[in-house]
Design a protein around this motif. Structure first.
Motif, PDB file in Angstrom:
ATOM      1  N   PHE A 168       0.856  -1.175   0.000  1.00  0.00           N
ATOM      2  CA  PHE A 168       0.000   0.000   0.000  1.00  0.00           C
ATOM      3  C   PHE A 168       0.893   1.226   0.000  1.00  0.00           C
ATOM      4  O   PHE A 168       1.811   1.338   0.810  1.00  0.00           O
ATOM      5  N   THR A 169       0.606   2.158  -0.912  1.00  0.00           N
ATOM      6  CA  THR A 169       1.426   3.358  -1.055  1.00  0.00           C
ATOM      7  C   THR A 169       0.589   4.431  -1.738  1.00  0.00           C
ATOM      8  O   THR A 169      -0.614   4.260  -1.941  1.00  0.00           O
ATOM      9  N   SER A 170       1.223   5.526  -2.085  1.00  0.00           N
ATOM     10  CA  SER A 170       0.550   6.521  -2.922  1.00  0.00           C
ATOM     11  C   SER A 170       1.143   6.421  -4.322  1.00  0.00           C
ATOM     12  O   SER A 170       2.321   6.104  -4.492  1.00  0.00           O
ATOM     13  N   ASP A 171       0.301   6.636  -5.324  1.00  0.00           N
ATOM     14  CA  ASP A 171       0.736   6.603  -6.713  1.00  0.00           C
ATOM     15  C   ASP A 171      -0.045   7.688  -7.446  1.00  0.00           C
ATOM     16  O   ASP A 171      -1.281   7.675  -7.418  1.00  0.00           O
ATOM     17  N   HIS A 172       0.668   8.616  -8.031  1.00  0.00           N
ATOM     18  CA  HIS A 172       0.037   9.762  -8.698  1.00  0.00           C
ATOM     19  C   HIS A 172      -0.933  10.481  -7.772  1.00  0.00           C
ATOM     20  O   HIS A 172      -2.017  10.904  -8.179  1.00  0.00           O
ATOM     21  N   GLY A 173      -0.551  10.570  -6.492  1.00  0.00           N
ATOM     22  CA  GLY A 173      -1.343  11.313  -5.523  1.00  0.00           C
ATOM     23  C   GLY A 173      -2.556  10.585  -4.977  1.00  0.00           C
ATOM     24  O   GLY A 173      -3.356  11.185  -4.256  1.00  0.00           O
ATOM     25  N   LYS A 174      -2.707   9.289  -5.271  1.00  0.00           N
ATOM     26  CA  LYS A 174      -3.862   8.538  -4.778  1.00  0.00           C
ATOM     27  C   LYS A 174      -3.400   7.368  -3.922  1.00  0.00           C
ATOM     28  O   LYS A 174      -2.358   6.764  -4.186  1.00  0.00           O
ATOM     29  N   ARG A 175      -4.196   7.051  -2.910  1.00  0.00           N
ATOM     30  CA  ARG A 175      -3.936   5.833  -2.139  1.00  0.00           C
ATOM     31  C   ARG A 175      -4.039   4.657  -3.105  1.00  0.00           C
ATOM     32  O   ARG A 175      -5.023   4.537  -3.832  1.00  0.00           O
ATOM     33  N   THR A 176      -3.040   3.802  -3.071  1.00  0.00           N
ATOM     34  CA  THR A 176      -2.994   2.718  -4.045  1.00  0.00           C
ATOM     35  C   THR A 176      -2.583   1.418  -3.385  1.00  0.00           C
ATOM     36  O   THR A 176      -1.672   1.387  -2.564  1.00  0.00           O
ATOM     37  N   ALA A 177      -3.280   0.354  -3.777  1.00  0.00           N
ATOM     38  CA  ALA A 177      -2.943  -1.003  -3.329  1.00  0.00           C
ATOM     39  C   ALA A 177      -2.365  -1.763  -4.511  1.00  0.00           C
ATOM     40  O   ALA A 177      -2.886  -1.680  -5.632  1.00  0.00           O
ATOM     41  N   PHE A 178      -1.280  -2.491  -4.261  1.00  0.00           N
ATOM     42  CA  PHE A 178      -0.688  -3.397  -5.237  1.00  0.00           C
ATOM     43  C   PHE A 178      -0.787  -4.793  -4.640  1.00  0.00           C
ATOM     44  O   PHE A 178      -0.204  -5.054  -3.580  1.00  0.00           O
ATOM     45  N   LEU A 179      -1.541  -5.669  -5.278  1.00  0.00           N
ATOM     46  CA  LEU A 179      -1.747  -7.021  -4.776  1.00  0.00           C
ATOM     47  C   LEU A 179      -1.274  -8.018  -5.823  1.00  0.00           C
ATOM     48  O   LEU A 179      -1.666  -7.927  -6.989  1.00  0.00           O
ATOM     49  N   ILE A 180      -0.451  -8.957  -5.409  1.00  0.00           N
ATOM     50  CA  ILE A 180       0.015 -10.014  -6.309  1.00  0.00           C
ATOM     51  C   ILE A 180      -0.630 -11.306  -5.849  1.00  0.00           C
ATOM     52  O   ILE A 180      -0.528 -11.681  -4.673  1.00  0.00           O
ATOM     53  N   PHE A 181      -1.318 -11.966  -6.787  1.00  0.00           N
ATOM     54  CA  PHE A 181      -2.065 -13.164  -6.425  1.00  0.00           C
ATOM     55  C   PHE A 181      -2.181 -14.093  -7.628  1.00  0.00           C
ATOM     56  O   PHE A 181      -1.868 -13.709  -8.760  1.00  0.00           O
ATOM     57  N   ASP A 182      -2.637 -15.309  -7.370  1.00  0.00           N
ATOM     58  CA  ASP A 182      -2.838 -16.286  -8.434  1.00  0.00           C
ATOM     59  C   ASP A 182      -4.283 -16.211  -8.905  1.00  0.00           C
ATOM     60  O   ASP A 182      -5.205 -16.433  -8.121  1.00  0.00           O
ATOM     61  N   MET A 183      -4.458 -15.866 -10.180  1.00  0.00           N
ATOM     62  CA  MET A 183      -5.803 -15.832 -10.758  1.00  0.00           C
ATOM     63  C   MET A 183      -6.000 -17.124 -11.549  1.00  0.00           C
ATOM     64  O   MET A 183      -5.337 -17.349 -12.552  1.00  0.00           O
ATOM     65  N   GLU A 184      -6.892 -17.958 -11.064  1.00  0.00           N
ATOM     66  CA  GLU A 184      -7.129 -19.247 -11.700  1.00  0.00           C
ATOM     67  C   GLU A 184      -8.004 -19.124 -12.937  1.00  0.00           C
ATOM     68  O   GLU A 184      -7.901 -19.937 -13.848  1.00  0.00           O
ATOM     69  N   ASP A 185      -8.860 -18.116 -12.969  1.00  0.00           N
ATOM     70  CA  ASP A 185      -9.822 -17.965 -14.064  1.00  0.00           C
ATOM     71  C   ASP A 185     -10.121 -16.477 -14.228  1.00  0.00           C
ATOM     72  O   ASP A 185     -10.355 -15.776 -13.239  1.00  0.00           O
ATOM     73  N   SER A 186     -10.140 -16.002 -15.463  1.00  0.00           N
ATOM     74  CA  SER A 186     -10.416 -14.581 -15.695  1.00  0.00           C
ATOM     75  C   SER A 186     -11.815 -14.179 -15.231  1.00  0.00           C
ATOM     76  O   SER A 186     -12.084 -12.994 -15.023  1.00  0.00           O
ATOM     77  N   ALA A 187     -12.686 -15.141 -15.031  1.00  0.00           N
ATOM     78  CA  ALA A 187     -14.021 -14.845 -14.503  1.00  0.00           C
ATOM     79  C   ALA A 187     -13.949 -14.297 -13.083  1.00  0.00           C
ATOM     80  O   ALA A 187     -14.943 -13.748 -12.580  1.00  0.00           O
ATOM     81  N   GLN A 188     -12.805 -14.407 -12.432  1.00  0.00           N
ATOM     82  CA  GLN A 188     -12.627 -13.846 -11.088  1.00  0.00           C
ATOM     83  C   GLN A 188     -12.499 -12.324 -11.119  1.00  0.00           C
ATOM     84  O   GLN A 188     -12.680 -11.669 -10.090  1.00  0.00           O
ATOM     85  N   MET A 189     -12.178 -11.755 -12.273  1.00  0.00           N
ATOM     86  CA  MET A 189     -11.912 -10.317 -12.344  1.00  0.00           C
ATOM     87  C   MET A 189     -13.049  -9.459 -11.802  1.00  0.00           C
ATOM     88  O   MET A 189     -12.795  -8.569 -10.993  1.00  0.00           O
ATOM     89  N   PRO A 190     -14.303  -9.681 -12.206  1.00  0.00           N
ATOM     90  CA  PRO A 190     -15.371  -8.835 -11.657  1.00  0.00           C
ATOM     91  C   PRO A 190     -15.533  -8.984 -10.144  1.00  0.00           C
ATOM     92  O   PRO A 190     -15.714  -7.994  -9.438  1.00  0.00           O
ATOM     93  N   VAL A 191     -15.447 -10.201  -9.648  1.00  0.00           N
ATOM     94  CA  VAL A 191     -15.622 -10.445  -8.217  1.00  0.00           C
ATOM     95  C   VAL A 191     -14.540  -9.722  -7.415  1.00  0.00           C
ATOM     96  O   VAL A 191     -14.804  -9.150  -6.367  1.00  0.00           O
ATOM     97  N   ILE A 192     -13.327  -9.736  -7.948  1.00  0.00           N
ATOM     98  CA  ILE A 192     -12.197  -9.113  -7.254  1.00  0.00           C
ATOM     99  C   ILE A 192     -12.228  -7.598  -7.375  1.00  0.00           C
ATOM    100  O   ILE A 192     -11.984  -6.881  -6.411  1.00  0.00           O
ATOM    101  N   SER A 193     -12.538  -7.091  -8.548  1.00  0.00           N
ATOM    102  CA  SER A 193     -12.412  -5.650  -8.780  1.00  0.00           C
ATOM    103  C   SER A 193     -13.629  -4.827  -8.369  1.00  0.00           C
ATOM    104  O   SER A 193     -13.485  -3.659  -8.000  1.00  0.00           O
ATOM    105  N   GLU A 194     -14.827  -5.393  -8.419  1.00  0.00           N
ATOM    106  CA  GLU A 194     -16.028  -4.598  -8.152  1.00  0.00           C
ATOM    107  C   GLU A 194     -16.054  -3.929  -6.787  1.00  0.00           C
ATOM    108  O   GLU A 194     -16.476  -2.775  -6.684  1.00  0.00           O
ATOM    109  N   PRO A 195     -15.605  -4.563  -5.704  1.00  0.00           N
ATOM    110  CA  PRO A 195     -15.594  -3.823  -4.432  1.00  0.00           C
ATOM    111  C   PRO A 195     -14.735  -2.560  -4.497  1.00  0.00           C
ATOM    112  O   PRO A 195     -15.104  -1.528  -3.928  1.00  0.00           O
ATOM    113  N   PHE A 196     -13.613  -2.627  -5.207  1.00  0.00           N
ATOM    114  CA  PHE A 196     -12.768  -1.443  -5.348  1.00  0.00           C
ATOM    115  C   PHE A 196     -13.463  -0.375  -6.204  1.00  0.00           C
ATOM    116  O   PHE A 196     -13.425   0.811  -5.889  1.00  0.00           O
ATOM    117  N   PHE A 197     -14.102  -0.805  -7.301  1.00  0.00           N
ATOM    118  CA  PHE A 197     -14.829   0.141  -8.161  1.00  0.00           C
ATOM    119  C   PHE A 197     -16.012   0.760  -7.421  1.00  0.00           C
ATOM    120  O   PHE A 197     -16.164   1.982  -7.364  1.00  0.00           O
TER     121      PHE A 197
END
Length: 97
Positions: A41-70
């Motif tokens: 967790f840091t700032s990037d271009h003046g915004k609070r930013t999270a960088f998470l590295i993880f294993d994505m088993e299926d691209s169908a996980q993208m909405p489930v993972i990203s929607e809470p942030f959006f």
């Protein structure tokens, strides 16, 4: 596939979550769901930013993972495939075959 998720949070929405004491809960729930091998967790271009590295088993996980942030933090979210040293070495060893 190992993936880097970058979530740059909207400052006002993140401020609201911090002020009302729910930012920690939101982040903890996301981390429990994603189960990253690394989280920074840091700032990037003046915004609070999270960088998470993880294993994505299926691209169908993208909405489930990203929607809470959006939805909750108005975040800009990107996904990028990444390699660790072993992955790079494995890939390089297969070149020229």
């Amino acid at each position: 596939m190992r993936v880097l998720l970058k979530a740059s949070m909207d400052t006002e929405k993140a401020n609201e979550f911090i002020r009302n004491g729910t930012m920690g809960k939101l982040l903890q729930e996301s981390l429990e769901q994603i189960k990253p091998e690394a989280a920074y967790f840091t700032s990037d271009h003046g915004k609070r930013t999270a960088f998470l590295i993880f294993d994505m088993e299926d691209s169908a996980q993208m909405p489930v993972i990203s929607e809470p942030f959006f939805l909750q933090l108005g975040a800009e979210v990107t996904f990028a495939p990444v390699m660790n040293v072993e992955d790079v070495q494995k890939g390089l060893s297969q070149m020229g075959r």
